[in-house]
Design a protein around this motif. Sequence first.
Motif, PDB file in Angstrom:
ATOM      1  N   LYS A  69       0.847  -1.194   0.000  1.00  0.00           N
ATOM      2  CA  LYS A  69       0.000   0.000   0.000  1.00  0.00           C
ATOM      3  C   LYS A  69       0.876   1.235   0.000  1.00  0.00           C
ATOM      4  N   GLY A  70       0.662   2.107  -0.967  1.00  0.00           N
ATOM      5  CA  GLY A  70       1.490   3.302  -1.063  1.00  0.00           C
ATOM      6  C   GLY A  70       1.025   4.432  -0.173  1.00  0.00           C
ATOM      7  N   LYS A  71      -0.253   4.775  -0.294  1.00  0.00           N
ATOM      8  CA  LYS A  71      -0.763   5.953   0.406  1.00  0.00           C
ATOM      9  C   LYS A  71      -1.176   5.579   1.829  1.00  0.00           C
ATOM     10  N   GLN A  72      -0.243   5.728   2.781  1.00  0.00           N
ATOM     11  CA  GLN A  72      -0.548   5.353   4.153  1.00  0.00           C
ATOM     12  C   GLN A  72       0.297   6.142   5.146  1.00  0.00           C
ATOM     13  N   ILE A  73      -0.204   6.184   6.379  1.00  0.00           N
ATOM     14  CA  ILE A  73       0.487   6.749   7.529  1.00  0.00           C
ATOM     15  C   ILE A  73       0.637   5.620   8.532  1.00  0.00           C
ATOM     16  N   VAL A  74       1.809   5.508   9.159  1.00  0.00           N
ATOM     17  CA  VAL A  74       2.058   4.422  10.107  1.00  0.00           C
ATOM     18  C   VAL A  74       2.522   4.994  11.440  1.00  0.00           C
ATOM     19  N   THR A  75       1.864   4.564  12.521  1.00  0.00           N
ATOM     20  CA  THR A  75       2.327   4.901  13.865  1.00  0.00           C
ATOM     21  C   THR A  75       3.251   3.786  14.352  1.00  0.00           C
ATOM     22  N   ILE A  76       4.513   4.124  14.589  1.00  0.00           N
ATOM     23  CA  ILE A  76       5.495   3.194  15.154  1.00  0.00           C
ATOM     24  C   ILE A  76       5.832   3.702  16.549  1.00  0.00           C
ATOM     25  N   HIS A  77       5.540   2.917  17.562  1.00  0.00           N
ATOM     26  CA  HIS A  77       5.594   3.389  18.942  1.00  0.00           C
ATOM     27  C   HIS A  77       7.003   3.453  19.525  1.00  0.00           C
ATOM     28  N   ASP A  78       7.885   2.590  19.069  1.00  0.00           N
ATOM     29  CA  ASP A  78       9.257   2.618  19.585  1.00  0.00           C
ATOM     30  C   ASP A  78      10.165   1.823  18.660  1.00  0.00           C
ATOM     31  N   ALA A  79      11.452   1.838  18.973  1.00  0.00           N
ATOM     32  CA  ALA A  79      12.442   1.104  18.181  1.00  0.00           C
ATOM     33  C   ALA A  79      13.103   0.025  19.021  1.00  0.00           C
ATOM     34  N   ALA A  80      12.335  -0.584  19.923  1.00  0.00           N
ATOM     35  CA  ALA A  80      12.885  -1.571  20.856  1.00  0.00           C
ATOM     36  C   ALA A  80      13.489  -2.785  20.147  1.00  0.00           C
ATOM     37  N   VAL A  81      12.961  -3.149  18.973  1.00  0.00           N
ATOM     38  CA  VAL A  81      13.520  -4.313  18.266  1.00  0.00           C
ATOM     39  C   VAL A  81      14.960  -4.062  17.837  1.00  0.00           C
ATOM     40  N   TYR A  82      15.346  -2.793  17.713  1.00  0.00           N
ATOM     41  CA  TYR A  82      16.727  -2.449  17.374  1.00  0.00           C
ATOM     42  C   TYR A  82      17.585  -2.304  18.626  1.00  0.00           C
ATOM     43  N   SER A  83      17.117  -1.526  19.599  1.00  0.00           N
ATOM     44  CA  SER A  83      17.958  -1.186  20.744  1.00  0.00           C
ATOM     45  C   SER A  83      17.872  -2.184  21.896  1.00  0.00           C
ATOM     46  N   LYS A  84      16.748  -2.918  22.020  1.00  0.00           N
ATOM     47  CA  LYS A  84      16.579  -3.909  23.091  1.00  0.00           C
ATOM     48  C   LYS A  84      16.009  -5.209  22.528  1.00  0.00           C
ATOM     49  N   PRO A  85      16.685  -5.835  21.563  1.00  0.00           N
ATOM     50  CA  PRO A  85      16.129  -7.017  20.891  1.00  0.00           C
ATOM     51  C   PRO A  85      16.000  -8.234  21.808  1.00  0.00           C
ATOM     52  N   GLU A  86      16.695  -8.228  22.946  1.00  0.00           N
ATOM     53  CA  GLU A  86      16.658  -9.397  23.833  1.00  0.00           C
ATOM     54  C   GLU A  86      15.269  -9.633  24.430  1.00  0.00           C
ATOM     55  N   GLY A  87      14.387  -8.660  24.307  1.00  0.00           N
ATOM     56  CA  GLY A  87      13.035  -8.817  24.835  1.00  0.00           C
ATOM     57  C   GLY A  87      12.086  -9.534  23.903  1.00  0.00           C
ATOM     58  N   PHE A  88      12.581  -9.969  22.729  1.00  0.00           N
ATOM     59  CA  PHE A  88      11.708 -10.567  21.716  1.00  0.00           C
ATOM     60  C   PHE A  88      12.351 -11.815  21.119  1.00  0.00           C
ATOM     61  N   THR A  89      11.528 -12.613  20.423  1.00  0.00           N
ATOM     62  CA  THR A  89      12.078 -13.770  19.713  1.00  0.00           C
ATOM     63  C   THR A  89      12.866 -13.284  18.496  1.00  0.00           C
ATOM     64  N   LYS A  90      13.780 -14.122  18.018  1.00  0.00           N
ATOM     65  CA  LYS A  90      14.593 -13.753  16.853  1.00  0.00           C
ATOM     66  C   LYS A  90      13.727 -13.507  15.624  1.00  0.00           C
ATOM     67  N   MET A  91      12.712 -14.364  15.422  1.00  0.00           N
ATOM     68  CA  MET A  91      11.837 -14.195  14.269  1.00  0.00           C
ATOM     69  C   MET A  91      11.088 -12.874  14.328  1.00  0.00           C
TER      70      MET A  91
END
Length: 362
Positions: free
Chosen positions: A99-121
């Motif tokens: 979808k081209g015409k869209q706005i996205v709310t991204i709440h944080d960047a935890a998957v980059y800075s704190k990846p240990e809180g999530f599964t690898k996938m």
Amino acid sequence: MKKLIINGRFLTQRVTGVQRFALEFVKALDKLIEMDDISLKLQFVIMAPRDIITDIKLNYIEVIPVGKLKGHLWEQLELPFYSRGGLLVNLCNTGPLLKGKQIVTIHDAAVYSKPEGFTKMFVYWYKFLFRALSIIAHKIVTVSEFSKRELAHYCCIKPNKIRVVSEGWQHIQQIDADLDVFQKHNISPKQYILAVSSLNPNKNFQGIVKAIECLGDVETNIIIAGGTNPKVFSSSNGSLPNNVKYIGYVTDEELKALYEGAMGFIYPSFYEGFGLPPLEAMACGCPVIVSNAASLPEVCGDAALYVNPYSPEDIAEKIKLLLSDNKLRDELRRKGLERAKMFSWEKCAHETLKVIEEVLAK
């Protein structure tokens, strides 16, 4: 009339932080339509998969179940088709790549800075998704200046493409406190410190556990609420200390009663995109202790006691300080109520609508 489609996948999910944001934003937008003449310029609809579990009552925004798929497959394969011809607004970190015409709310960047809180996938998928959406979407919305800096850094997004829209707390004001929670769990009001969170390592509940051990013979109870495993809070002898009570999942009504009945609220997270629980606590007149990390100073301002989340000794000292100083608790309570006035879901809807109108004007 221009068509605005809201990605309603959040209606099929259990309500946690991002779903709460989406629900309250949509309710506030619905009221905004009632007060203004927005509906004369824009047609609002929520498109969702058919497996809806959250019933939302709106007067001006129609909820339309579409497609046959569920989850990510529905979002990636069917939503682009059904939302064609309109601007799509995504509120919960995800959006369709086709979808081209869209706005996205991204709440944080935890998957980059704190990846240990999530599964690898999970980390692999969301890193790819965030990077792709940051290129595809017309605008990115996030919930704090801290998250804006994080997303600009990790996703290489130009700062002028990201807009900050803060969260609100009025949802907690609109419900009645369930005082039965005290009898249900044998809790004495005004004789405990409250902690609320999940198992995610970013919430730093191990820091609370270690801080409790540093408290020594301080006479207070620690009430821990949330969908967590009580074994996380076990002491070395395999059982919870006598002054710690884990009560598990609580309803919003019970949580409000716990906020209002607590001597203080402790939230020593390592990482938060916004930090809604401390704002809820402040709005309920509960003094808060939060970490000096991430977005929490931005949200709480001078209305909180700050701790080093990596220092259980510091956390323990601030708990002792709060418990021993009635004047300090009264001051934090007053400052917290004043600070909370800066945030509202109505303001969140207003600011997001400005972003929507800006994109539609192009």
